[in-house]
Design an enzyme around this catalytic site. Structure first.
Site, PDB file in Angstrom:
ATOM      1  N   GLY A 171     -31.550 -37.757  27.039  1.00 40.18           N
ATOM      2  CA  GLY A 171     -32.465 -37.731  28.183  1.00 40.18           C
ATOM      3  C   GLY A 171     -31.649 -37.712  29.459  1.00 40.18           C
ATOM      4  O   GLY A 171     -30.471 -38.072  29.443  1.00 40.18           O
ATOM      5  N   CYS A 173     -26.787 -39.615  22.517  1.00 36.23           N
ATOM      6  CA  CYS A 173     -26.529 -39.596  23.960  1.00 36.23           C
ATOM      7  C   CYS A 173     -27.322 -40.699  24.681  1.00 36.23           C
ATOM      8  O   CYS A 173     -27.040 -41.877  24.462  1.00 36.23           O
ATOM      9  CB  CYS A 173     -26.798 -38.198  24.519  1.00 36.23           C
ATOM     10  SG  CYS A 173     -26.014 -37.934  26.104  1.00 36.23           S
ATOM     11  N   TYR A 174     -28.350 -40.339  25.463  1.00 38.31           N
ATOM     12  CA  TYR A 174     -29.141 -41.390  26.112  1.00 38.31           C
ATOM     13  C   TYR A 174     -29.651 -42.381  25.062  1.00 38.31           C
ATOM     14  O   TYR A 174     -29.662 -43.602  25.285  1.00 38.31           O
ATOM     15  CB  TYR A 174     -30.333 -40.764  26.857  1.00 38.31           C
ATOM     16  CG  TYR A 174     -31.234 -41.767  27.551  1.00 38.31           C
ATOM     17  CD1 TYR A 174     -30.991 -42.155  28.855  1.00 38.31           C
ATOM     18  CD2 TYR A 174     -32.323 -42.337  26.880  1.00 38.31           C
ATOM     19  CE1 TYR A 174     -31.801 -43.084  29.493  1.00 38.31           C
ATOM     20  CE2 TYR A 174     -33.145 -43.269  27.503  1.00 38.31           C
ATOM     21  CZ  TYR A 174     -32.881 -43.639  28.813  1.00 38.31           C
ATOM     22  OH  TYR A 174     -33.685 -44.564  29.438  1.00 38.31           O
ATOM     23  N   HIS A 200     -23.812 -34.557  21.024  1.00 42.91           N
ATOM     24  CA  HIS A 200     -25.055 -33.957  20.514  1.00 42.91           C
ATOM     25  C   HIS A 200     -24.818 -33.291  19.157  1.00 42.91           C
ATOM     26  O   HIS A 200     -24.343 -32.158  19.102  1.00 42.91           O
ATOM     27  CB  HIS A 200     -25.588 -32.929  21.512  1.00 42.91           C
ATOM     28  CG  HIS A 200     -26.151 -33.567  22.737  1.00 42.91           C
ATOM     29  ND1 HIS A 200     -27.473 -33.948  22.844  1.00 42.91           N
ATOM     30  CD2 HIS A 200     -25.557 -33.955  23.896  1.00 42.91           C
ATOM     31  CE1 HIS A 200     -27.674 -34.515  24.022  1.00 42.91           C
ATOM     32  NE2 HIS A 200     -26.530 -34.534  24.677  1.00 42.91           N
ATOM     33  N   GLU A 245     -26.950 -32.038  17.268  1.00 41.33           N
ATOM     34  CA  GLU A 245     -27.940 -30.993  16.996  1.00 41.33           C
ATOM     35  C   GLU A 245     -27.528 -29.614  17.506  1.00 41.33           C
ATOM     36  O   GLU A 245     -28.100 -28.611  17.113  1.00 41.33           O
ATOM     37  CB  GLU A 245     -29.302 -31.392  17.587  1.00 41.33           C
ATOM     38  CG  GLU A 245     -29.397 -31.421  19.117  1.00 41.33           C
ATOM     39  CD  GLU A 245     -28.879 -32.724  19.744  1.00 41.33           C
ATOM     40  OE1 GLU A 245     -28.111 -33.445  19.080  1.00 41.33           O
ATOM     41  OE2 GLU A 245     -29.230 -32.994  20.903  1.00 41.33           O
ATOM     42  N   SER A 268     -53.355 -10.688  16.096  1.00 38.47           N
ATOM     43  CA  SER A 268     -52.624  -9.793  16.997  1.00 38.47           C
ATOM     44  C   SER A 268     -51.627  -8.942  16.228  1.00 38.47           C
ATOM     45  O   SER A 268     -51.115  -7.958  16.734  1.00 38.47           O
ATOM     46  CB  SER A 268     -51.855 -10.617  18.023  1.00 38.47           C
ATOM     47  OG  SER A 268     -50.792 -11.297  17.383  1.00 38.47           O
ATOM     48  N   GLY A 269     -51.327  -9.371  14.983  1.00 35.92           N
ATOM     49  CA  GLY A 269     -50.285  -8.679  14.238  1.00 35.92           C
ATOM     50  C   GLY A 269     -48.941  -9.352  14.431  1.00 35.92           C
ATOM     51  O   GLY A 269     -47.967  -9.022  13.778  1.00 35.92           O
ATOM     52  N   GLY A 270     -48.868 -10.312  15.337  1.00 33.18           N
ATOM     53  CA  GLY A 270     -47.657 -11.110  15.503  1.00 33.18           C
ATOM     54  C   GLY A 270     -47.518 -12.052  14.306  1.00 33.18           C
ATOM     55  O   GLY A 270     -48.458 -12.214  13.518  1.00 33.18           O
ATOM     56  N   VAL A 271     -46.350 -12.669  14.194  1.00 30.67           N
ATOM     57  CA  VAL A 271     -46.078 -13.503  13.026  1.00 30.67           C
ATOM     58  C   VAL A 271     -47.083 -14.664  12.923  1.00 30.67           C
ATOM     59  O   VAL A 271     -47.659 -14.906  11.859  1.00 30.67           O
ATOM     60  CB  VAL A 271     -44.647 -14.088  13.101  1.00 30.67           C
ATOM     61  CG1 VAL A 271     -44.339 -14.920  11.878  1.00 30.67           C
ATOM     62  CG2 VAL A 271     -43.623 -12.974  13.257  1.00 30.67           C
ATOM     63  N   ASP A 272     -47.311 -15.351  14.040  1.00 31.35           N
ATOM     64  CA  ASP A 272     -48.118 -16.572  13.971  1.00 31.35           C
ATOM     65  C   ASP A 272     -49.564 -16.302  13.554  1.00 31.35           C
ATOM     66  O   ASP A 272     -50.074 -16.940  12.633  1.00 31.35           O
ATOM     67  CB  ASP A 272     -48.099 -17.305  15.321  1.00 31.35           C
ATOM     68  CG  ASP A 272     -46.681 -17.599  15.774  1.00 31.35           C
ATOM     69  OD1 ASP A 272     -45.787 -17.633  14.906  1.00 31.35           O
ATOM     70  OD2 ASP A 272     -46.465 -17.785  16.987  1.00 31.35           O
ATOM     71  N   SER A 273     -50.207 -15.361  14.228  1.00 33.63           N
ATOM     72  CA  SER A 273     -51.612 -15.146  13.876  1.00 33.63           C
ATOM     73  C   SER A 273     -51.723 -14.528  12.484  1.00 33.63           C
ATOM     74  O   SER A 273     -52.686 -14.784  11.756  1.00 33.63           O
ATOM     75  CB  SER A 273     -52.344 -14.309  14.927  1.00 33.63           C
ATOM     76  OG  SER A 273     -51.856 -12.999  14.978  1.00 33.63           O
ATOM     77  N   SER A 274     -50.716 -13.759  12.062  1.00 29.30           N
ATOM     78  CA  SER A 274     -50.771 -13.162  10.717  1.00 29.30           C
ATOM     79  C   SER A 274     -50.659 -14.235   9.647  1.00 29.30           C
ATOM     80  O   SER A 274     -51.386 -14.215   8.644  1.00 29.30           O
ATOM     81  CB  SER A 274     -49.636 -12.153  10.517  1.00 29.30           C
ATOM     82  OG  SER A 274     -49.764 -11.108  11.435  1.00 29.30           O
ATOM     83  N   LYS A 293     -41.111 -21.944  14.246  1.00 22.60           N
ATOM     84  CA  LYS A 293     -41.193 -20.513  13.940  1.00 22.60           C
ATOM     85  C   LYS A 293     -40.581 -20.165  12.579  1.00 22.60           C
ATOM     86  O   LYS A 293     -41.168 -19.419  11.803  1.00 22.60           O
ATOM     87  CB  LYS A 293     -40.461 -19.736  15.045  1.00 22.60           C
ATOM     88  CG  LYS A 293     -40.772 -18.269  15.053  1.00 22.60           C
ATOM     89  CD  LYS A 293     -42.063 -18.047  15.791  1.00 22.60           C
ATOM     90  CE  LYS A 293     -42.418 -16.601  15.961  1.00 22.60           C
ATOM     91  NZ  LYS A 293     -43.614 -16.486  16.810  1.00 22.60           N
TER      92      LYS A 293
END
Ligand code: XMP
Length: 511
Positions: free
Chosen positions: A53, A80-81, A170, A172, A224-230, A367
């Site tokens: 942070g 870290c923080y 960090h 990550e 929409s044909g995008g990954v998420d809505s598909s 994602k």
């Protein structure tokens, strides 16, 4: 299912920590530091991670935790923080680094005590990524020092009895060479994780819970044909079959063959699929419009209008489904940054469409997990690995005024670019790449004749979050092939440019 709790103190890599945990097949959620102790207890975490942070723990206004968290008997890793907060809360001393040597930024050679479970399997020294201006001047009673750098003796602390660990660096971020291993050690060697987070299980659990929630109700999804809505569509169709209607508004601003590919991917499934061919009405509304924000607004509005008309035909809908994913959930409500572009996507549907509730079956997924789930659901790879595509589509990639002719030319040029990039094996390294049609015409010569045609620009970026991006160095041979093919195969284009600006100061898209 075992769960890790990530307590967010406002650091910039917080989502990355969560992704790293999930990559290790352990479920986790990110919650703000204001989460009450009772809620934390109810969450029943296997382990807790305090994020970094921007503040200083000794500042009275800095974010703190309920000290009861240290009495839960749950392992804690502070980053870290988060590390300084552990030290500070348990009686150590944290101060602003007095001189440059204790203030560390960037890659730092770090020495590890490998008898500490956090560092097991690591080499004695390796590079970590530091970014701190405060440092632990004194560690609390019961803690041992387990890592040091040449500049700073207090890089990591551990209390093996209470299973509290802290690192100033960090783990990550990619720059920390053994960061993944350190996080994995925390999960498996310290917390005793069993790795029970799998997409196959998630799929089954989601299907069961969607069925319970929806009962015999009707669900509507804007595809929409995008990954998420598909992926959301495929999941819902497995859960509620014909109770689901997917409306795909083809605004005529899709890439080559995209509309047909989307239709093909969903036509074999048990769901009601409606494709609305709305090219003409979109182009009519956009005729003569050149200003980017106005174009975006018109496309967004028209999309909603078409969608509403279709929803009206279907009748009373109980649930509206959306492909919201976890980064949007974590980000929502954070800050109020300046609007650079008004984004339109199918998530921004009107709340006046007649439905009772919203279903967001992907709201806890990142994602890459959405993609994994898509594979689990049998969606074709062409859909799953699709690069991001803006809601307004090619409408914002034809710079200036749109016409069907220009769109067709761009579709072909863009297809050639993507085709050659894939053949050259560059697809994985570039996070987004496409062609745009400029509104610049210039003189050229073809055969023996003069041409006065448009120029295409190629854009390709490398980025992890699309907030900043670097232009990708495509090898000249590949650029050469793309350029030659475009000017030969696409009528009306006589020049090809390559965009070598990063974001900022440019943006990924042109409008
Ligand atoms: P910019 O151009 O803002 O783009 O640097 C960053 C990322 O966002 C995508 N983008 C959009 N996505 N609706 C979307 O769903 C939009 O209106 C939109 N505009 C830009 C862009 O393709 C890039 O991935």
């Amino acid at each position: 299912m075992q769960k890790i709790l990530i307590i967010d103190f406002g650091g910039q890599y917080n989502q990355l920590i969560a992704r790293r945990v999930r990559e290790n097949s352990v479920y986790c959620e990110v919650h703000p530091y204001t989460m009450a102790l009772e809620e934390i207890r109810a969450y029943d975490p296997l382990g807790i991670i305090f994020t970094g942070g921007p503040q200083s723990v000794y500042d009275p206004k800095s974010p703190q935790v309920d000290p009861g968290i240290f009495k839960l008997g749950v392992p804690i890793l502070g980053i870290c923080y988060g590390c300084q907060l552990i030290a500070w809360s348990l009686g150590g001393r944290v101060t602003a680094a007095q001189n440059d040597s204790a203030r560390e930024y960037g890659k730092t050679l770090t020495h590890f005590d490998r008898s500490c479970p956090l560092f097991q399997g690591l080499p004695e020294q390796s590079v970590t990524w530091m970014s701190h201006g405060d440092y632990m001047a004194e560690v609390p009673a019961g803690f041992a020092l387990t890592a040091r750098s040449d500049m700073c003796p207090n890089v990591a602390i551990s209390d093996e009895t209470r299973r509290f660990y802290g690192v100033q660096f960090h783990p990550e971020v990619e720059h920390t060479e053994y960061g993944r291993q350190i996080l994995r050690n925390f999960l498996y060697a310290v917390c005793g994780a069993s790795g029970d987070w799998t997409m196959a299980d998630y799929k089954e659990q989601s299907i069961t819970s969607i069925r319970e929630r929806v009962g015999s109700g009707k669900v509507l999804l804007a595809l929409s044909g995008g990954v998420d809505s598909s992926v959301a569509a495929a999941l819902l169709s497995e859960a509620v079959g014909n109770q689901l209607t997917c409306v795909f508004v083809d605004h005529g601003l899709m890439r080559l063959n995209e509309g047909d590919e989307i239709e093909a991917a969903f036509s074999g499934r048990e769901l009601n699929f409606v494709r609305v061919n709305a090219e003409e009405r979109f182009l009519r509304r956009l005729s003569g419009v050149t200003e980017p924000e106005e174009k975006r607004k018109i496309i967004g509005e028209e999309f909603i209008r078409v969608f509403e008309e279709e929803a009206g035909k279907i009748g009373a809908v109980d649930y509206l489904a959306q492909g919201t994913i976890y980064p949007d959930v974590i980000e929502s409500g954070k800050g109020d940054a300046a609007v650079i572009k008004s984004h339109h996507n199918v998530g921004g549907l009107p709340d006046y469409v007649n439905f009772k509730e919203i279903i967001e079956p992907l709201r806890m997924l990142f994602k890459d997990e959405v993609r994994q789930l898509g594979r689990e659901l049998g969606l074709p790879e062409t859909l799953i690995s699709r690069q991001p595509f803006p809601g307004p589509g090619l409408g914002i990639r034809v710079i200036g005024e749109l016409s069907k002719e220009k769109l067709d030319r761009l579709r072909l040029a863009d297809f050639i670019f993507r085709d050659e990039a894939e053949k050259a094996g560059l697809g994985q390294q570039m996070n987004q790449y496409f062609a745009a049609l400029t509104n610049m015409r210039s003189v050229g010569v073809m055969g023996d004749g003069r041409t006065y045609d448009y120029a295409v620009v190629l854009r390709s970026v490398q980025t992890s979050d699309f907030m900043t991006a670097d232009w990708y160095r495509i090898p000249y041979e590949v650029l050469d092939r793309v350029s030659t093919r475009i000017v030969n195969e696409v009528r009306g284009i006589n020049r090809v440019f390559y965009d070598i600006t990063s974001k900022p100061p440019a943006t990924v898209e042109y409008e």
